[in-house]
Design a protein around this motif. Sequence first.
Motif, PDB file in Angstrom:
ATOM      1  N   LYS A   2       0.852  -1.203   0.000  1.00 58.19           N
ATOM      2  CA  LYS A   2       0.000   0.000   0.000  1.00 58.19           C
ATOM      3  C   LYS A   2       0.875   1.235   0.000  1.00 58.19           C
ATOM      4  O   LYS A   2       1.999   1.212   0.503  1.00 58.19           O
ATOM      5  CB  LYS A   2      -0.932   0.010   1.204  1.00 58.19           C
ATOM      6  N   ASP A  62      -3.149   4.947  -1.045  1.00 60.55           N
ATOM      7  CA  ASP A  62      -4.139   4.313  -0.176  1.00 60.55           C
ATOM      8  C   ASP A  62      -4.426   5.158   1.061  1.00 60.55           C
ATOM      9  O   ASP A  62      -5.506   5.079   1.631  1.00 60.55           O
ATOM     10  CB  ASP A  62      -3.635   2.934   0.261  1.00 60.55           C
ATOM     11  N   ASP A  91      -8.159   7.813   4.180  1.00 61.85           N
ATOM     12  CA  ASP A  91      -7.910   6.605   3.401  1.00 61.85           C
ATOM     13  C   ASP A  91      -8.594   6.710   2.041  1.00 61.85           C
ATOM     14  O   ASP A  91      -9.312   7.677   1.767  1.00 61.85           O
ATOM     15  CB  ASP A  91      -8.304   5.341   4.175  1.00 61.85           C
ATOM     16  N   LYS A  92      -8.366   5.724   1.190  1.00 64.70           N
ATOM     17  CA  LYS A  92      -8.880   5.794  -0.186  1.00 64.70           C
ATOM     18  C   LYS A  92     -10.400   5.775  -0.253  1.00 64.70           C
ATOM     19  O   LYS A  92     -10.979   6.150  -1.260  1.00 64.70           O
ATOM     20  CB  LYS A  92      -8.277   4.683  -1.033  1.00 64.70           C
ATOM     21  N   PHE A 131       4.498  -1.117   3.103  1.00 64.15           N
ATOM     22  CA  PHE A 131       4.172   0.233   2.672  1.00 64.15           C
ATOM     23  C   PHE A 131       5.293   0.851   1.855  1.00 64.15           C
ATOM     24  O   PHE A 131       6.469   0.621   2.124  1.00 64.15           O
ATOM     25  CB  PHE A 131       3.912   1.140   3.881  1.00 64.15           C
ATOM     26  N   ILE A 178       1.272  -5.427   6.347  1.00 68.06           N
ATOM     27  CA  ILE A 178       1.224  -4.706   5.070  1.00 68.06           C
ATOM     28  C   ILE A 178       2.584  -4.086   4.799  1.00 68.06           C
ATOM     29  O   ILE A 178       3.217  -3.533   5.700  1.00 68.06           O
ATOM     30  CB  ILE A 178       0.121  -3.623   5.096  1.00 68.06           C
TER      31      ILE A 178
END
Length: 181
Positions: free
Chosen positions: A3, A71, A98-99, A31, A29
């Motif tokens: 992301k 994101d 956020d998205k 990044f 995640i």
Amino acid sequence: MNKKIVVASKNPVKINAALSGMNKILPKIEFQVEGVDVPSGVADQPMTSKETWDGALNRATNARKVATDADYWVGMEGGIDTDEEGKMFAFAWMCIIDKDGRKGKGQTGIFYLPPKVQKLVESGIELGYANDQVFNEVGSKQKGGAVGSLTLGALGRTEYYEQAMILAMVQIVNPLLYPNE
């Protein structure tokens, strides 16, 4: 999973704090992070909590407009305010969008500024420059900041901002608890 985070600043302290905070709250995640210069829409030295929050929100919103392929968009704004006794304290607000358009809001703890720094800020000098003068430093806001100088290096600006980043993510990582955020 990979992301992208866009931080509304090219200051390495803010970029590192955003990445570190996100890695802690979302450790599974991977990044990538990018810094962009965007206006805050507030004074270079915000003087109230509201003005500081507005700067963080404006930065995140403006970053989302210029770097649409992310994101998360992060706005961080350091500010100062005074208490009922007229003593000046420093803090920062974090805004994450956020998205899906959800917003997260988090704040650092506060710390009081020494009278010498307060006088310089009241005369119109931005906190980072006032800190440099009082502590005989150069570019402290790109490093440990006033919090680093005052805590004798025990807490740097990156770590100080990191916790507020994590707190700003609370509303985003718990969408069922914050359905309209």
